[in-house]
Write a protein that holds these residues in place. Structure first.
Motif, PDB file in Angstrom:
ATOM      1  N   GLY A 204     -44.467 -14.875  44.341  1.00  0.00           N
ATOM      2  CA  GLY A 204     -45.345 -15.738  45.346  1.00  0.00           C
ATOM      3  C   GLY A 204     -44.517 -16.201  46.722  1.00  0.00           C
ATOM      4  N   ASP A 205     -45.504 -16.924  47.450  1.00  0.00           N
ATOM      5  CA  ASP A 205     -44.735 -17.273  48.931  1.00  0.00           C
ATOM      6  C   ASP A 205     -43.371 -17.799  48.722  1.00  0.00           C
ATOM      7  N   SER A 206     -42.455 -17.632  49.558  1.00  0.00           N
ATOM      8  CA  SER A 206     -41.092 -17.886  49.370  1.00  0.00           C
ATOM      9  C   SER A 206     -40.671 -19.234  50.199  1.00  0.00           C
ATOM     10  N   GLY A 207     -41.504 -19.506  50.885  1.00  0.00           N
ATOM     11  CA  GLY A 207     -41.449 -20.717  52.025  1.00  0.00           C
ATOM     12  C   GLY A 207     -40.448 -21.619  51.590  1.00  0.00           C
ATOM     13  N   PHE A 208     -41.151 -22.344  50.165  1.00  0.00           N
ATOM     14  CA  PHE A 208     -40.473 -23.418  49.934  1.00  0.00           C
ATOM     15  C   PHE A 208     -39.064 -23.248  49.431  1.00  0.00           C
TER      16      PHE A 208
ATOM     17  N   ILE B 262     -33.094 -15.060  47.747  1.00  0.00           N
ATOM     18  CA  ILE B 262     -32.815 -15.425  46.201  1.00  0.00           C
ATOM     19  C   ILE B 262     -34.054 -15.517  45.407  1.00  0.00           C
ATOM     20  N   GLN B 263     -35.164 -16.039  45.760  1.00  0.00           N
ATOM     21  CA  GLN B 263     -36.423 -16.065  45.077  1.00  0.00           C
ATOM     22  C   GLN B 263     -36.864 -14.832  44.754  1.00  0.00           C
ATOM     23  N   VAL B 264     -37.181 -14.013  45.837  1.00  0.00           N
ATOM     24  CA  VAL B 264     -37.876 -12.671  45.710  1.00  0.00           C
ATOM     25  C   VAL B 264     -36.797 -11.617  45.107  1.00  0.00           C
ATOM     26  N   ALA B 265     -35.674 -11.774  45.385  1.00  0.00           N
ATOM     27  CA  ALA B 265     -34.646 -10.734  44.637  1.00  0.00           C
ATOM     28  C   ALA B 265     -34.693 -11.100  43.188  1.00  0.00           C
ATOM     29  N   GLY B 266     -35.098 -12.031  42.755  1.00  0.00           N
ATOM     30  CA  GLY B 266     -34.863 -12.387  41.057  1.00  0.00           C
ATOM     31  C   GLY B 266     -36.094 -11.657  40.590  1.00  0.00           C
ATOM     32  N   GLU B 267     -37.004 -11.140  41.277  1.00  0.00           N
ATOM     33  CA  GLU B 267     -37.981 -10.103  40.542  1.00  0.00           C
ATOM     34  C   GLU B 267     -37.576  -8.926  40.306  1.00  0.00           C
ATOM     35  N   ILE B 268     -36.563  -8.403  41.121  1.00  0.00           N
ATOM     36  CA  ILE B 268     -35.785  -6.911  40.966  1.00  0.00           C
ATOM     37  C   ILE B 268     -34.923  -7.174  39.886  1.00  0.00           C
ATOM     38  N   GLY B 269     -33.989  -8.278  39.836  1.00  0.00           N
ATOM     39  CA  GLY B 269     -33.406  -8.396  38.830  1.00  0.00           C
ATOM     40  C   GLY B 269     -33.604  -9.172  37.398  1.00  0.00           C
ATOM     41  N   ASP B 270     -35.076  -9.314  37.569  1.00  0.00           N
ATOM     42  CA  ASP B 270     -35.644 -10.128  36.308  1.00  0.00           C
ATOM     43  C   ASP B 270     -34.904 -11.576  35.764  1.00  0.00           C
ATOM     44  N   ARG B 271     -34.921 -12.019  36.823  1.00  0.00           N
ATOM     45  CA  ARG B 271     -34.354 -13.297  36.634  1.00  0.00           C
ATOM     46  C   ARG B 271     -35.093 -14.455  36.478  1.00  0.00           C
ATOM     47  N   THR B 272     -34.749 -15.475  35.497  1.00  0.00           N
ATOM     48  CA  THR B 272     -35.399 -16.379  35.129  1.00  0.00           C
ATOM     49  C   THR B 272     -35.871 -17.632  36.154  1.00  0.00           C
TER      50      THR B 272
END
Length: 364
Positions: A155-159, A302-312
């Motif tokens: 989702g949106d990464s603004g926050f 950091i938020q959206v990169a977590g999707e690529i690295g499957d981070r919790t």
């Protein structure tokens, strides 16, 4: 035809520039056009030593192709620095779509753009930026899987971006003014869009007095509905504040504007806040601490990169909170070495890029 350096700059060329971007070392720049939808876009991949490039898509009515190219080159280089400084194993890239999103943005255009992203076969992952939203990315994702930050993703990464800026700002305030940090300080937030609005809320919760400015009267009106206690000014760049937080477009820090700033700290979400690197020393000369933008605004990445690295989700939150530790380390190292915080941050980036595996070794 012989092209002089000045002519190269005015034409917006890539290889024969005489500005700082001439030696930035971009790996790939792709010009994209789809006559059927009116799409005109540029995708710039700056550096993939740490991994595939990741960066948002800016949809903006540039007055010339040359200005669009300069912006995407600067932004993509900034994404390399942002990822490296945050310790993310991804490279830097960015895209711009030329035009007014209020008039030319259509599902067909976004789908066409997605096909261009897909043609790069994963060298570039796109996310949202000025002029694009998570909803837009849902459309882009219908024609490419190389998308992060859509509603179908995190989702949106603004926050997340705002949280990172707030963390960097608070740690810098504590370093400069002691444990009280931002409590009771005056902060001027320039730009109250999807990042600035969240930042204002965090600052008010912390006990800061907030002044805002935005060219959009509608954006200010929306903010005042939520936060009626803020002060509104035409500009906060020269306002009587302790912290200036640029959260709109970049390059507000110039040799001429530095002399008008009354704040002691500059820390915000905008990318490429300095007109050029020499401005950092001008700020120091006036006793102003500038927090490198690519350090402060890494929360969204950091938020959206977590999707690529499957981070919790917990791992992502921890990574964003870690921006404060990164900033404290930069300030300590700056104080010890006598180097600017921006120079220390650049050293960290260079060290991490130098330690990356050779591209040929990665491919083998």
């Amino acid at each position: 035809m012989t092209i002089t350096p000045a002519r190269a700059d005015s034409l917006g060329l890539v290889f024969d520039r005489t500005d700082e971007l001439g030696t930035a070392g971009h790996e790939q720049v792709v010009f994209c056009r789809d006559p059927a939808t009116g799409l005109r876009a540029i995708i710039a991949i700056h550096d993939t030593r740490l991994g595939p490039a990741l960066g948002g898509t800016r949809f903006y009515p540039y007055t010339s192709e040359a200005k669009a190219l300069t912006d995407v080159l600067r932004l993509s280089q900034g994404m390399t620095h942002k990822a490296a400084a945050a310790g993310i194993v991804l490279g830097g890239g960015k895209a711009v779509i030329i035009g007014d999103p209020a008039t030319i943005k259509t599902p067909a255009l976004l789908a066409a753009y997605g096909r261009f992203v897909d043609s790069l076969s994963g060298r570039y992952f796109t996310a949202a930026d000025v002029g694009t939203t998570a909803q837009d990315l849902d459309v882009v994702a219908t024609t490419t899987r190389y998308v992060v930050g859509s509603n179908g993703g995190s989702g949106d990464s603004g926050f997340s971006t705002a949280c990172g800026v707030f963390s960097a700002m608070r740690s810098t305030a504590e370093h400069r003014w002691g444990e009280g940090g931002l409590r009771g300080t005056r902060v001027g937030v320039e730009g109250v869009g999807k990042v600035g609005t969240h930042l204002v809320a965090l600052l008010l919760e912390e006990g800061a007095e907030v002044t805002v400015a935005d060219a959009s009267e509608a954006a200010v009106a929306r903010l005042l509905e939520r936060q009626p206690g803020v002060t509104v000014r035409h500009s906060v760049l020269n306002a009587p504040v302790d912290v200036y937080a640029p959260c709109a477009l970049g390059a507000t820090l110039t040799p001429s504007s530095v002399g008008t700033i009354r704040a002691s700290i500059v820390c915000g979400a905008a990318n490429n806040q300095l007109l050029d690197s020499s401005v950092a020393r001008l700020l120091q000369g006036r006793g102003i601490t500038w927090v490198p933008d690519y350090v402060a605004n890494a929360g969204g990445l950091i938020q959206v990169a977590g999707e690529i690295g499957d981070r919790t989700a917990d791992e992502v939150r921890s990574g964003i909170a870690g921006i404060a530790d990164t900033m404290r380390a930069i300030l300590r190292r700056s104080e010890y070495s006598g180097r600017l915080p921006s120079e220390v941050a650049a050293d960290i980036v260079a060290e991490r890029l130098a330690a990356a595996p050779n591209r040929d070794e990665v491919r083998s």
